[in-house]
Scaffold this active site. Structure first.
Site, PDB file in Angstrom:
ATOM      1  N   GLU A 139      67.645  20.450  96.904  1.00 60.91           N
ATOM      2  CA  GLU A 139      66.903  20.751  98.133  1.00 60.91           C
ATOM      3  C   GLU A 139      67.623  20.224  99.374  1.00 60.91           C
ATOM      4  O   GLU A 139      67.708  20.920 100.389  1.00 60.91           O
ATOM      5  CB  GLU A 139      65.489  20.176  98.029  1.00 60.91           C
ATOM      6  CG  GLU A 139      64.698  20.817  96.899  1.00 60.91           C
ATOM      7  CD  GLU A 139      63.779  19.867  96.154  1.00 60.91           C
ATOM      8  OE1 GLU A 139      63.168  20.323  95.187  1.00 60.91           O
ATOM      9  OE2 GLU A 139      63.678  18.677  96.526  1.00 60.91           O
ATOM     10  N   ARG A 166      59.538  22.472  97.750  1.00 57.19           N
ATOM     11  CA  ARG A 166      60.483  21.925  98.730  1.00 57.19           C
ATOM     12  C   ARG A 166      61.606  22.920  99.050  1.00 57.19           C
ATOM     13  O   ARG A 166      62.080  22.975 100.175  1.00 57.19           O
ATOM     14  CB  ARG A 166      61.045  20.594  98.227  1.00 57.19           C
ATOM     15  CG  ARG A 166      60.010  19.465  98.308  1.00 57.19           C
ATOM     16  CD  ARG A 166      60.430  18.194  97.611  1.00 57.19           C
ATOM     17  NE  ARG A 166      61.803  17.795  97.820  1.00 57.19           N
ATOM     18  CZ  ARG A 166      62.194  16.627  98.325  1.00 57.19           C
ATOM     19  NH1 ARG A 166      61.299  15.739  98.690  1.00 57.19           N
ATOM     20  NH2 ARG A 166      63.461  16.337  98.438  1.00 57.19           N
ATOM     21  N   SER A 167      62.006  23.721  98.074  1.00 56.17           N
ATOM     22  CA  SER A 167      63.015  24.757  98.344  1.00 56.17           C
ATOM     23  C   SER A 167      62.476  25.745  99.370  1.00 56.17           C
ATOM     24  O   SER A 167      63.218  26.237 100.216  1.00 56.17           O
ATOM     25  CB  SER A 167      63.391  25.493  97.055  1.00 56.17           C
ATOM     26  OG  SER A 167      63.985  24.614  96.137  1.00 56.17           O
ATOM     27  N   ARG A 202      65.821  28.750 112.311  1.00 51.38           N
ATOM     28  CA  ARG A 202      67.112  28.730 113.011  1.00 51.38           C
ATOM     29  C   ARG A 202      67.644  30.148 113.242  1.00 51.38           C
ATOM     30  O   ARG A 202      68.208  30.438 114.292  1.00 51.38           O
ATOM     31  CB  ARG A 202      68.135  27.903 112.236  1.00 51.38           C
ATOM     32  CG  ARG A 202      67.898  26.431 112.345  1.00 51.38           C
ATOM     33  CD  ARG A 202      68.168  25.909 113.768  1.00 51.38           C
ATOM     34  NE  ARG A 202      67.978  24.479 113.815  1.00 51.38           N
ATOM     35  CZ  ARG A 202      67.045  23.875 114.530  1.00 51.38           C
ATOM     36  NH1 ARG A 202      66.199  24.583 115.261  1.00 51.38           N
ATOM     37  NH2 ARG A 202      66.937  22.563 114.517  1.00 51.38           N
ATOM     38  N   HIS A 231      65.900  31.469 116.149  1.00 49.40           N
ATOM     39  CA  HIS A 231      66.466  30.893 117.371  1.00 49.40           C
ATOM     40  C   HIS A 231      67.743  31.610 117.781  1.00 49.40           C
ATOM     41  O   HIS A 231      68.074  31.657 118.960  1.00 49.40           O
ATOM     42  CB  HIS A 231      66.766  29.398 117.173  1.00 49.40           C
ATOM     43  CG  HIS A 231      65.548  28.545 117.099  1.00 49.40           C
ATOM     44  ND1 HIS A 231      65.525  27.356 116.379  1.00 49.40           N
ATOM     45  CD2 HIS A 231      64.313  28.674 117.638  1.00 49.40           C
ATOM     46  CE1 HIS A 231      64.318  26.809 116.488  1.00 49.40           C
ATOM     47  NE2 HIS A 231      63.574  27.598 117.244  1.00 49.40           N
ATOM     48  N   SER A 285      65.724  16.926  94.177  1.00 49.08           N
ATOM     49  CA  SER A 285      66.062  16.429  95.520  1.00 49.08           C
ATOM     50  C   SER A 285      67.479  16.766  95.957  1.00 49.08           C
ATOM     51  O   SER A 285      67.696  17.197  97.083  1.00 49.08           O
ATOM     52  CB  SER A 285      65.848  14.915  95.608  1.00 49.08           C
ATOM     53  OG  SER A 285      64.477  14.606  95.559  1.00 49.08           O
ATOM     54  N   SER A 289      66.150  26.762  89.861  1.00 52.91           N
ATOM     55  CA  SER A 289      66.165  27.309  88.503  1.00 52.91           C
ATOM     56  C   SER A 289      66.492  28.789  88.468  1.00 52.91           C
ATOM     57  O   SER A 289      67.017  29.290  87.477  1.00 52.91           O
ATOM     58  CB  SER A 289      64.799  27.094  87.833  1.00 52.91           C
ATOM     59  OG  SER A 289      63.818  27.913  88.453  1.00 52.91           O
ATOM     60  N   GLY A 290      66.140  29.499  89.530  1.00 50.33           N
ATOM     61  CA  GLY A 290      66.316  30.949  89.528  1.00 50.33           C
ATOM     62  C   GLY A 290      65.328  31.645  88.618  1.00 50.33           C
ATOM     63  O   GLY A 290      65.485  32.823  88.307  1.00 50.33           O
ATOM     64  N   ASP A 327      72.101  24.977 107.254  1.00 50.13           N
ATOM     65  CA  ASP A 327      72.507  24.547 108.593  1.00 50.13           C
ATOM     66  C   ASP A 327      73.976  24.877 108.860  1.00 50.13           C
ATOM     67  O   ASP A 327      74.338  25.304 109.961  1.00 50.13           O
ATOM     68  CB  ASP A 327      72.243  23.055 108.797  1.00 50.13           C
ATOM     69  CG  ASP A 327      70.792  22.753 109.139  1.00 50.13           C
ATOM     70  OD1 ASP A 327      70.026  23.697 109.427  1.00 50.13           O
ATOM     71  OD2 ASP A 327      70.425  21.563 109.131  1.00 50.13           O
TER      72      ASP A 327
END
Length: 188
Positions: free
Chosen positions: A155, A48-49, A59, A62, A152, A90-91, A163
């Site tokens: 992420e 998910r990351s 972005r 864009h 979660s 976690s890195g 953003d």
């Protein structure tokens, strides 16, 4: 009695507000400047990351920046004037450690957005941005709590951070959403 969805949404929003307020402005500024000074920007993350990193690359594209997702077939090689931005709570993700080592050996800059700046990737990185969140690993403790499962909170915070960084870069480059829309995919 079942808990209302709105109750969970409100708690998630509180967690996000707390986590994002604790992001250090100087770390965000350093990442933004390094990205804008780089010839090409490469992003990577696992799971998910990685999805959040991909949205960040989109972005930046864009905005007219040369941004790429590591592993895509059309992604070029990294050079010394480029930056690799890694997203890892976690890195310590092995595949990302290898990418960081390779980028460093070529002379590219490495940045890590993470819960754990003192991690193996953090040690390899030229700069880190810490997102205060609960680690996904069972038993790991960052001092931050969450009602959400696994990573979660990290992420979601990662997506919001990226953003917000895009908005800062748009402001610095005097761009707006209308300008960026000209680079939006049109073969849909």
């Amino acid at each position: 009695m079942t808990t209302q969805t709105s109750t969970f949404l409100n708690e998630i929003l509180k967690e996000l507000n707390t986590a994002t307020e604790l992001i250090t402005e100087t770390e965000a500024q350093d990442l933004m400047n390094s990205i804008l000074e780089s010839k090409k920007i490469f992003v990577a993350g696992a799971g998910r990351s990685g999805l959040m990193a991909r949205s960040f690359a989109m972005r930046m594209m864009h905005m007219g920046l040369d941004a790429y997702v590591v592993g895509e077939v059309a992604t070029p090689g990294i050079d010394e004037n480029d930056i690799l931005v890694l997203s890892s709570g976690s890195g310590g993700t092995k595949t990302l450690i290898s990418m960081a080592e390779k980028a460093k050996s070529i002379g590219a800059k490495v940045a890590l957005v993470t819960i754990s700046p003192e991690s193996p990737i953090g040690e390899l990185s030229d700069l880190t941005v810490k997102i205060p969140a609960k680690p996904k690993e069972a038993g790991a403790d960052s001092g931050h709590k969450s009602i959400q499962p696994m990573g979660s909170l990290f992420e979601q915070s990662l997506l919001l951070f990226y953003d917000a960084l895009v908005l800062r870069m748009m402001d610095k480059k005097e761009q707006d959403g209308e300008t960026m829309f000209g680079k939006h995919a049109n073969l849909e």
